[in-house]
Scaffold this active site. Structure first.
Site, short mmCIF file in Angstrom:
data_model
loop_
_atom_site.label_atom_id
_atom_site.label_comp_id
_atom_site.label_asym_id
_atom_site.label_seq_id
_atom_site.Cartn_x
_atom_site.Cartn_y
_atom_site.Cartn_z
N PHE A 23 -5.01 -12.29 -3.02
CA PHE A 23 -4.07 -11.54 -2.19
C PHE A 23 -4.87 -10.62 -1.27
O PHE A 23 -5.81 -9.97 -1.72
CB PHE A 23 -3.17 -10.70 -3.11
CG PHE A 23 -1.81 -10.39 -2.55
CD1 PHE A 23 -0.69 -11.09 -2.95
CD2 PHE A 23 -1.66 -9.39 -1.60
CE1 PHE A 23 0.57 -10.80 -2.45
CE2 PHE A 23 -0.41 -9.09 -1.08
CZ PHE A 23 0.71 -9.78 -1.50
N ALA A 57 -3.88 -8.82 -7.77
CA ALA A 57 -4.52 -7.81 -8.62
C ALA A 57 -3.83 -7.71 -9.98
O ALA A 57 -4.48 -7.39 -10.99
CB ALA A 57 -4.50 -6.46 -7.92
N ALA A 81 -7.59 -5.88 -3.64
CA ALA A 81 -7.11 -4.96 -2.60
C ALA A 81 -5.59 -4.86 -2.70
O ALA A 81 -4.89 -5.84 -2.45
CB ALA A 81 -7.51 -5.47 -1.22
N THR A 87 7.96 -1.07 -0.05
CA THR A 87 8.69 -0.94 -1.33
C THR A 87 7.76 -0.37 -2.40
O THR A 87 6.54 -0.27 -2.18
CB THR A 87 9.19 -2.33 -1.79
OG1 THR A 87 8.03 -3.10 -2.19
CG2 THR A 87 9.94 -3.06 -0.69
N HIS A 89 6.52 -1.77 -4.85
CA HIS A 89 5.71 -2.83 -5.47
C HIS A 89 4.25 -2.39 -5.65
O HIS A 89 3.64 -2.64 -6.70
CB HIS A 89 5.79 -4.07 -4.57
CG HIS A 89 5.30 -5.32 -5.21
ND1 HIS A 89 5.96 -5.94 -6.25
CD2 HIS A 89 4.20 -6.08 -4.97
CE1 HIS A 89 5.29 -7.01 -6.60
NE2 HIS A 89 4.23 -7.12 -5.85
N ARG A 128 -13.17 0.07 4.05
CA ARG A 128 -13.89 0.04 2.77
C ARG A 128 -14.41 -1.36 2.41
O ARG A 128 -14.92 -1.57 1.32
CB ARG A 128 -12.95 0.55 1.67
CG ARG A 128 -12.73 2.05 1.78
CD ARG A 128 -11.45 2.53 1.13
NE ARG A 128 -11.34 3.98 1.28
CZ ARG A 128 -10.95 4.60 2.41
NH1 ARG A 128 -10.64 3.90 3.48
NH2 ARG A 128 -10.91 5.91 2.47
N1 INI Z 1 -1.41 -8.19 -5.11
C1 INI Z 1 -2.53 -7.67 -4.60
O1 INI Z 1 -3.63 -8.00 -5.08
N2 INI Z 1 -2.47 -6.78 -3.58
C2 INI Z 1 -1.28 -6.39 -3.03
O2 INI Z 1 -1.31 -5.59 -2.08
C3 INI Z 1 -0.09 -6.93 -3.55
N3 INI Z 1 1.18 -6.55 -3.00
O3 INI Z 1 1.25 -5.54 -2.29
O4 INI Z 1 2.18 -7.19 -3.20
C4 INI Z 1 -0.18 -7.87 -4.62
N4 INI Z 1 0.92 -8.42 -5.15
C5 INI Z 1 0.89 -9.62 -5.97
C6 INI Z 1 0.68 -9.32 -7.45
O5 INI Z 1 -0.64 -8.88 -7.70
C7 INI Z 1 0.93 -10.57 -8.30
O6 INI Z 1 0.02 -11.57 -7.94
C8 INI Z 1 2.36 -11.12 -8.14
O7 INI Z 1 3.30 -10.11 -8.42
C9 INI Z 1 2.58 -12.31 -9.11
O8 INI Z 1 2.39 -11.93 -10.46
#
Ligand code: INI
Length: 154
Positions: A23, A57, A81, A87, A89, A128
């Site tokens: 991601f 993450a 990252a 939202t 999230h 960064r």
């Molecule tokens: N995962 C990230 O690594 N970075 C993000 O910014 C992020 N946002 O903002 O949504 C993100 N979401 C996905 C999450 O880590 C899971 O992979 C997903 O929810 C499936 O389990």
């Protein structure tokens, strides 16, 4: 007073895993480059460096737990990252990833470093990941190397 401190030297035998989330991969690819650069500059051997990719993450702790369970590496460098959106999230993902990494590290008493960017904006993340605020992947690998060295001394 006896000072006990790790150093930044690898002897070439160390096996290290990088766990990175895909991601925001424009950012996390740069963090991997920085971490690999640090590993090689400090004496690590490229064949002893494994790259484990997870979707986001949130999934980093699961992969970390499995890796530590198998006890095949001297250290693990976690990279990701999480960038704030419109939202809540961001808060859930960053909190779970951070807590999960810390919990596994202590559960296994393992050398693990934390290279997870948690930023309000994409610009802060870019800064960064190899631009004006350095490369947090490089820094996370530096910390891991120091802790692997300290681990042997304490
Ligand atoms: N995962 C990230 O690594 N970075 C993000 O910014 C992020 N946002 O903002 O949504 C993100 N979401 C996905 C999450 O880590 C899971 O992979 C997903 O929810 C499936 O389990």
């Amino acid at each position: 007073m006896n000072k006990i401190e790790g150093d930044l030297r690898l002897d070439g035998s160390e096996r290290v895993a990088i766990i990175v989330s895909r991601f925001n991969h424009l950012i996390t690819d740069r963090l991997v480059e920085g971490a690999r650069d640090s590993f090689l500059r400090h004496g690590g051997i490229d064949e002893n460096l494994d790259l484990v990719l997870v979707p986001g993450a949130y999934e980093i702790p699961f992969a970390l737990n499995k890796i530590l369970d198998d006890d095949a590496y001297n250290g693990v460098c976690c990279l990701g990252a999480v960038i704030r959106g419109a939202t809540p999230h961001f808060d859930y993902v960053s909190a779970e990833a951070t807590k999960g990494i810390a919990t596994s590290t202590l559960k296994y008493n393992a050398c693990v470093s934390f290279g997870l960017l948690t930023t309000d904006t994409i610009e802060q993340a870019i800064e960064r990941a190899g631009t004006k605020a350095g490369n947090k992947g490089f820094e996370a690998m530096n910390s891991l190397i120091e802790m692997m060295s300290l681990y042997k001394k304490i």
